[in-house]
Each structure stands twice: as structure tokens, then as C-alpha cells.
Design an enzyme around this catalytic site. Structure first.
Site, PDB file in Angstrom:
ATOM      1  N   ALA A  37       0.822  -1.217   0.000  1.00  0.00           N
ATOM      2  CA  ALA A  37       0.000   0.000   0.000  1.00  0.00           C
ATOM      3  C   ALA A  37       0.855   1.267   0.000  1.00  0.00           C
ATOM      4  O   ALA A  37       2.088   1.220   0.043  1.00  0.00           O
ATOM      5  CB  ALA A  37      -0.935  -0.020   1.201  1.00  0.00           C
ATOM      6  N   HIS A  38       0.154   2.410  -0.041  1.00  0.00           N
ATOM      7  CA  HIS A  38       0.844   3.702  -0.144  1.00  0.00           C
ATOM      8  C   HIS A  38       1.718   3.985   1.072  1.00  0.00           C
ATOM      9  O   HIS A  38       1.410   3.612   2.190  1.00  0.00           O
ATOM     10  CB  HIS A  38      -0.150   4.839  -0.372  1.00  0.00           C
ATOM     11  CG  HIS A  38      -1.251   4.928   0.635  1.00  0.00           C
ATOM     12  ND1 HIS A  38      -2.397   5.646   0.411  1.00  0.00           N
ATOM     13  CD2 HIS A  38      -1.394   4.401   1.872  1.00  0.00           C
ATOM     14  CE1 HIS A  38      -3.185   5.571   1.464  1.00  0.00           C
ATOM     15  NE2 HIS A  38      -2.591   4.820   2.363  1.00  0.00           N
ATOM     16  N   ASN A  39       2.855   4.639   0.799  1.00  0.00           N
ATOM     17  CA  ASN A  39       3.818   5.111   1.806  1.00  0.00           C
ATOM     18  C   ASN A  39       4.610   3.998   2.481  1.00  0.00           C
ATOM     19  O   ASN A  39       5.362   4.271   3.423  1.00  0.00           O
ATOM     20  CB  ASN A  39       3.133   5.951   2.905  1.00  0.00           C
ATOM     21  CG  ASN A  39       2.238   7.030   2.357  1.00  0.00           C
ATOM     22  OD1 ASN A  39       2.540   7.634   1.333  1.00  0.00           O
ATOM     23  ND2 ASN A  39       1.115   7.270   3.023  1.00  0.00           N
TER      24      ASN A  39
END
Length: 348
Positions: A256-258
Site C-alpha cells: 500500500a501507499h507510503n
């Protein structure tokens, strides 16, 4: 044994060549001239096969094997039959893999589907895209505006590279891969169906409905990373999603993001890593591990398959279970549950 219909050896090696290339000690020099032209398991070995044995529990299979040579450790030497060259090393599987890469280079760096390393006139390429020498772009690939691709990289048929992306030297981008909002280093391999740089799962809810949060970050993939088929890596919200140098990610993984993954990590199939989690260098996740968001996993951590990680994990620890906890605690709890089950059964 390698199927020569798909994988043809690039050369032949003698046992002496193999010993020299790997630094293994050849115990029976009379086998120096014997030819090695394929890799095999012990059970499927044929004339010319090289095999390896790393653990004593597999050593009985040496008897009756047709292999010409074996990599093994000192403790297994006495199990090797007289018909086989003995190559003693502390790292049998690693040396076996090294020789495999020499014999079958096409198996570790795929070649163009159409046999010619060129830029196809049937690829869809924006006029502002820039390529170094020896780039191969196959028919049906799509290359967007201001893309830059390094020397020796192969972009396969039907791959899509979005605008402003950068791809380094000697990379392999397989069919059906999509890349956007990403910077990719050298010698990276993306296998079929990989999706890099799409929107992260960022939303905010309220009485008026669910609103999307703009995802304005990038994906950074460092040198030597390999990403398996149908894995997806979301771009960051404001920070970057980062995959560290030399890490290997299996098929069907969601990142997922980050998320920040360190160097030389191994992540097995069907793992899901939620947003803003960080994983330290040389950590390993077994198949099907789920990691909650904003978790910090240290360096050299090992997590058992199907575990659910809901808390930070310090460096060097081994965790398992759902929710995941240290191995010793997990095993004690499992043992306690089993003993409670036995007591209940006896009472009934």
C-alpha cells in the site's frame, strides 16, 4: 532436469571449471574432465547433471542418482557414491545457483519474445521519450510522454509505461506490466501483470459520503529488485512508497501507499502490507502475512506464514500467529491450547 525445449545451456562446463568458478574443493580430481551441461534434482538427474545436497536428511537420495557431480557440505561427503564428483562447500545451494546462472542465463534474464533486440515500429511511443543504446521495445508496448529508459532494458509487448517515469539499465518489464508515477533503478525485473504507481487506497468518510484523498507521491524501486506476477504497489499519498535495493517480492503481493521496504528483504506470495508501514533490511515475510498500517518492523525479522502483524517488531525477532507474537510465546500458547483440548476430551 532443465527442459531444453525452453532452456538451452549456453555452454558446457567441466567439473574443474565448476570448482574454479565457485571456489568449491574437488575431492576426487579424476573427475575434473567430466562435463556438466544441466542442473537437476537428485531424483531426476541424468548424465551431465549437477546437483546439490545441503541437509543430511536428503543425502540418502544420492545413492542411485545419475548425477555427474554434487555440491555438498563436509558432513555429507561420506554419503556420496564413488561414481560422482564431490564439490565441498559451505554453501551448496548458493554455488549451485551460481552455476545455473552461467549455464542458463536466459532463465534469469528473459530475452525478447520475438528474438530481436530492437525498437519495434509497432510499439506506441511518445516522441518525447528518450532511450539509451540497446533498448528493446516490443510490438504493442506503450511508452508515454517524457519517459526515460536506460541501456539494455527490455520492455515487453503490451507493457505500459506512463508519462515522466524513469527506468534504469538492464531492466526487464514483462507483458501486461503497468508503471506510472515511478522511478525504477537498474537491473529491476517486473514480471507479468505487475502494477506499479497506481492510486493508493486513501479515502475519508463522512455523512455526505466517501471522498478520495489525492495520492501525490511516487514509487521508488531501487536497483536489483524483482517483483513477481500480479503484484501491486501503490504510490504514496505525499511521501514515496519505496522498495529497497535487492529485495525480492513474490507473486500476488499488495503493497500500500507510503510503505518503506528495506534492502534485501524477501516477501512471499499473497502478503498484504497496509499503508505507511516500514520493514527493515533483510527481513522475511512468509506467504499470506498481513501487516496492519503504520507498523514498524525491524531489521532481520522473520514472520511465519499466515501471520497477522498488529504491533511493532524489534530487530532480529521471529514472530508468528494471528495476532502475531514472538515464536516462543506463540508455541507455548499453541501447546497450552492442545493440552486443554486433551483434558476436555478425557473428561468427556
Amino acid at each position: 532436469m532443465a527442459d531444453t525445449f525452453f532452456f538451452t545451456p549456453s555452454r558446457q562446463l567441466t567439473v574443474a571449471n565448476v570448482a574454479e568458478l565457485t571456489g568449491a574443493k574437488l575431492l576426487n580430481p579424476e573427475f575434473s574432465h567430466k562435463v556438466i551441461n544441466t542442473l537437476s534434482s537428485l531424483e531426476n538427474a541424468v548424465e551431465g547433471s549437477l546437483v546439490f545436497v545441503e541437509h543430511r536428511k536428503f543425502s540418502d537420495a544420492l545413492q542411485g542418482s545419475s548425477a555427474v557431480a554434487v555440491f555438498c557440505t563436509n558432513e555429507i561427503v561420506f554419503k556420496v557414491p564413488d561414481t560422482m564428483a564431490v564439490l565441498v562447500t559451505s554453501t551448496p545451494q548458493r554455488d549451485f545457483a551460481q552455476i545455473g546462472r552461467i549455464l542458463f542465463p536466459d532463465s534469469v534474464k528473459p530475452m525478447p519474445w520475438f528474438g530481436q533486440k530492437e525498437i519495434s515500429p509497432h510499439a506506441h511511443i511518445h516522441p518525447t521519450a528518450k532511450f539509451a543504446h540497446d533498448v528493446c521495445i516490443e510490438a504493442g508496448a506503450v511508452i508515454g510522454r517524457n519517459v526515460e529508459i536506460g541501456a539494455g532494458t527490455l520492455i515487453s509487448s503490451t507493457a505500459v509505461i506512463g508519462e515522466n517515469c524513469r527506468i534504469g539499465r538492464d531492466c526487464y518489464i514483462a507483458p501486461k506490466v503497468t508503471v506510472q508515477c515511478s522511478l525504477i533503478g537498474d537491473t529491476v525485473q517486473l514480471y507479468p501483470g505487475v502494477c506499479i504507481g497506481q492510486d493508493g487506497f486513501g479515502y475519508v468518510g463522512g455523512i455526505s459520503g466517501i471522498e478520495k484523498i489525492p495520492q501525490l507521491g511516487r514509487v521508488i524501486i531501487e536497483d536489483g529488485v524483482e517483483i513477481g506476477a500480479n503484484t501491486t504497489i501503490d504510490r504514496g499519498t505525499f511521501q514515496d512508497t519505496v522498495i529497497g535495493e535487492g529485495s525480492k517480492i513474490d507473486n500476488l503481493v499488495q503493497i500500500a501507499h507510503n510503505v518503506k521496504i528495506g534492502r534485501y528483504c524477501l516477501i512471499a506470495a499473497q502478503c498484504g502490507i497496509a499503508g505507511s508501514t516500514s520493514i527493515g533490511d533483510m527481513s522475511q515475510l512468509g506467504g499470506g502475512v498481513g501487516v496492519a498500517d503504520h507498523i514498524v518492523i525491524g531489521k532481520c525479522v522473520q514472520i511465519a506464514a499466515r501471520s497477522g502483524v498488529m504491533n511493532d517488531i524489534p530487530d532480529g525477532e521471529k514472530w508468528g500467529g494471528s495476532p502475531a507474537r514472538p515464536f516462543k510465546q506463540w508455541f507455548r500458547e499453541v501447546a497450552t491450547l492442545r493440552s486443554m483440548g486433551k483434558v476436555k476430551k478425557e473428561r468427556s
